[in-house]
Design a protein around this motif. Structure first.
Motif, PDB file in Angstrom:
ATOM      1  N   TYR A  48      55.731 -64.753  10.501  1.00 42.44           N
ATOM      2  CA  TYR A  48      55.645 -66.207  10.561  1.00 42.44           C
ATOM      3  C   TYR A  48      55.902 -66.763   9.168  1.00 42.44           C
ATOM      4  CZ  TYR A  48      53.398 -66.210  15.199  1.00 42.44           C
ATOM      5  OH  TYR A  48      53.103 -66.070  16.529  1.00 42.44           O
ATOM      6  N   ALA A  49      56.739 -67.781   9.092  1.00 37.57           N
ATOM      7  CA  ALA A  49      56.993 -68.465   7.828  1.00 37.57           C
ATOM      8  C   ALA A  49      55.795 -69.353   7.513  1.00 37.57           C
ATOM      9  CB  ALA A  49      58.261 -69.292   7.923  1.00 37.57           C
ATOM     10  N   ARG A  50      55.312 -69.258   6.295  1.00 37.77           N
ATOM     11  CA  ARG A  50      54.182 -70.068   5.852  1.00 37.77           C
ATOM     12  C   ARG A  50      54.696 -71.256   5.043  1.00 37.77           C
ATOM     13  NH1 ARG A  50      50.835 -69.194   9.528  1.00 37.77           N
ATOM     14  NH2 ARG A  50      50.311 -67.026   9.801  1.00 37.77           N
ATOM     15  N   ASP A  51      54.021 -72.358   5.164  1.00 34.50           N
ATOM     16  CA  ASP A  51      54.395 -73.569   4.439  1.00 34.50           C
ATOM     17  C   ASP A  51      53.613 -73.613   3.134  1.00 34.50           C
ATOM     18  OD1 ASP A  51      55.599 -75.961   3.851  1.00 34.50           O
ATOM     19  OD2 ASP A  51      54.206 -77.152   5.043  1.00 34.50           O
ATOM     20  N   ASP A  52      53.973 -72.702   2.232  1.00 33.12           N
ATOM     21  CA  ASP A  52      53.315 -72.652   0.936  1.00 33.12           C
ATOM     22  C   ASP A  52      54.369 -72.704  -0.163  1.00 33.12           C
ATOM     23  OD1 ASP A  52      54.439 -70.128   1.045  1.00 33.12           O
ATOM     24  OD2 ASP A  52      52.537 -69.050   1.076  1.00 33.12           O
ATOM     25  N   ALA A  53      53.929 -72.775  -1.383  1.00 33.10           N
ATOM     26  CA  ALA A  53      54.853 -72.907  -2.514  1.00 33.10           C
ATOM     27  C   ALA A  53      55.825 -71.735  -2.601  1.00 33.10           C
ATOM     28  CB  ALA A  53      54.065 -73.041  -3.822  1.00 33.10           C
ATOM     29  N   GLY A  54      55.354 -70.538  -2.241  1.00 38.14           N
ATOM     30  CA  GLY A  54      56.202 -69.354  -2.320  1.00 38.14           C
ATOM     31  C   GLY A  54      57.083 -69.137  -1.106  1.00 38.14           C
TER      32      GLY A  54
END
Length: 74
Positions: A48-54
């Motif tokens: 799952y793609a995370r919505d974080d800075a990285g």
């Protein structure tokens, strides 16, 4: 023709897995298993793609992991 038949068998098995799913984690695991066992792939991975800075990917399921493959959870 063999590739097409393999793809159709894999899609059919994936559809059956989806129809009988009752829990997300188990579905993800079972879909990876279908890709490996029916589709003939050496490994299948769902993240799952995370919505974080990285813009990280979180490993949710893995099947067919072979010795010597890189650790995909990093």
């Amino acid at each position: 023709m063999q590739r097409a038949n393999r793809a159709l068998r894999t899609i059919s098995a994936g559809n059956q897995t989806l129809i009988h799913a009752t829990e997300e984690g188990r579905l993800l695991h079972d879909m990876c298993d279908v890709a490996v066992q029916v589709g003939g792939y050496r490994m299948a991975w769902i993240g799952y793609a995370r919505d974080d800075a990285g813009k990280t990917l979180e490993q949710m399921s893995l099947s067919g992991f072979e010795k010597g493959c890189p650790n995909l959870s990093r």
